[in-house]
Design an enzyme around this catalytic site. Structure first.
Site, short mmCIF file in Angstrom:
data_model
loop_
_atom_site.label_atom_id
_atom_site.label_comp_id
_atom_site.label_asym_id
_atom_site.label_seq_id
_atom_site.Cartn_x
_atom_site.Cartn_y
_atom_site.Cartn_z
N HIS A 1 47.80 47.65 57.30
CA HIS A 1 47.20 46.25 57.02
C HIS A 1 47.90 45.42 56.32
CE1 HIS A 1 45.20 48.97 54.09
NE2 HIS A 1 45.35 47.67 53.30
N GLN B 1 43.26 43.04 57.01
CA GLN B 1 42.05 43.23 55.98
C GLN B 1 41.66 42.13 55.45
OE1 GLN B 1 43.00 45.81 52.65
NE2 GLN B 1 41.30 46.90 53.12
N HIS C 1 47.71 42.34 49.54
CA HIS C 1 48.77 43.45 49.41
C HIS C 1 49.28 43.91 50.79
CE1 HIS C 1 44.53 45.30 49.82
NE2 HIS C 1 45.21 46.26 50.45
N1 CMX Z 1 50.11 41.37 44.29
C1 CMX Z 1 51.43 41.20 43.34
N2 CMX Z 1 51.46 41.23 42.08
C2 CMX Z 1 50.02 41.33 41.58
C3 CMX Z 1 49.05 41.63 42.11
C4 CMX Z 1 48.96 41.54 43.62
N3 CMX Z 1 47.93 41.82 44.31
N4 CMX Z 1 47.92 41.66 41.43
C5 CMX Z 1 48.71 41.62 40.17
N5 CMX Z 1 49.84 41.32 40.07
C6 CMX Z 1 50.87 41.06 39.17
C7 CMX Z 1 50.46 39.96 38.19
O1 CMX Z 1 51.00 38.76 38.94
C8 CMX Z 1 50.99 40.54 36.70
O2 CMX Z 1 52.39 40.06 36.78
P1 CMX Z 1 53.09 39.56 35.48
O3 CMX Z 1 52.82 40.77 34.32
O4 CMX Z 1 54.64 39.51 35.64
O5 CMX Z 1 52.62 38.21 35.30
C9 CMX Z 1 50.92 41.78 36.67
O6 CMX Z 1 50.43 42.37 38.26
C10 CMX Z 1 49.58 42.24 36.15
O7 CMX Z 1 48.32 41.40 36.67
P2 CMX Z 1 47.09 41.53 35.98
O8 CMX Z 1 46.54 40.29 36.67
O9 CMX Z 1 46.89 41.56 34.80
O10 CMX Z 1 46.33 42.45 36.83
P3 CMX Z 1 46.08 43.88 36.28
O11 CMX Z 1 47.11 44.76 35.59
O12 CMX Z 1 44.66 44.06 35.39
O13 CMX Z 1 45.71 44.61 37.63
C11 CMX Z 1 46.50 45.74 39.53
C12 CMX Z 1 46.71 44.39 38.83
C13 CMX Z 1 47.74 45.52 40.62
C14 CMX Z 1 47.26 46.99 38.78
C15 CMX Z 1 45.05 45.95 40.16
O14 CMX Z 1 44.89 44.72 40.95
C16 CMX Z 1 44.77 47.13 40.87
O15 CMX Z 1 44.68 48.28 40.30
N6 CMX Z 1 44.88 47.09 42.20
C17 CMX Z 1 44.92 48.16 43.06
C18 CMX Z 1 43.13 48.16 43.72
C19 CMX Z 1 43.05 47.12 44.36
O16 CMX Z 1 43.64 46.00 44.52
N7 CMX Z 1 41.80 47.34 45.19
C20 CMX Z 1 41.39 46.29 46.13
C21 CMX Z 1 41.76 46.33 47.56
C22 CMX Z 1 41.23 47.79 48.27
C23 CMX Z 1 41.53 48.05 49.48
O17 CMX Z 1 42.41 47.71 49.95
O18 CMX Z 1 40.56 48.89 50.28
CO CO Z 2 44.09 47.53 51.54
#
Ligand code: CMX
Ligand code: CO
Length: 136
Positions: A11, A58, A82
């Protein structure tokens, strides 16, 4: 040469503020249908999966303020959040990412939506893209 880890694009995930509005946009404009809808409590999102050939769009909207998608939308607005790649074995795929020294978010596979097993790979060492490994 070993087999590719990715077997299909599972997705493309798009963060939106108005889930019903986005669903209607995709249905009415492109004729794609919702195959599945689910609130994923653990991730703080509601999703609608629109089927496109063997893959999905998605559509995601946050269900609470501390949702990763809420945090992301605050900073970046709506848009592609993503990419989910289908893999035949999530644990094996995740080990391969870790063994190569890249950052992961989930240390072990966990439940995803529609009964899948998933693990997220950190965007920091993935050239700026949040990657989800999806095992059906
Ligand atoms: N794509 C690309 N980069 C991302 C991002 C994304 N979706 N989300 C965060 N980032 C980057 C930020 O830009 C930031 O980069 P810099 O340090 O260079 O500025 C860095 O990652 C940290 O970002 P943050 O805003 O401080 O966010 P967190 O670290 O708190 O969280 C992440 C980021 C990815 C760890 C968190 O979003 C996560 O755990 N994601 C996985 C779970 C998820 O997304 N669930 C929802 C979807 C469920 C599904 O698909 O079923
Ligand atoms: Co997903």
């Amino acid at each position: 040469m070993s087999e590719p880890v990715f077997t299909e694009i599972d997705h493309v995930a798009i963060a939106v503020r108005d889930l019903d509005g986005a669903v209607a946009y995709y249905q009415d404009t492109y004729g794609v249908e919702v195959e599945h809808r689910e609130v994923v409590e653990r991730d703080g999102v509601e999703e609608a999966l629109l089927k496109v050939a063997e893959s999905y769009v998605q559509l995601l909207t946050p269900t609470r303020d501390d949702s990763p998608v809420a945090k992301w939308m605050e900073k970046r607005g709506e848009g592609i959040h993503h990419v989910g790649y289908r893999v035949s074995d999530c644990a094996v795929a995740l080990e391969r990412v870790k063994a190569a020294g890249h950052m992961v978010i989930d240390e072990a596979p966990r439940p995803g939506s529609r009964g899948t097993t998933v693990a997220f790979v950190h965007p920091k060492t993935a050239f700026g893209t949040l990657i989800e490994l999806v095992q059906e």
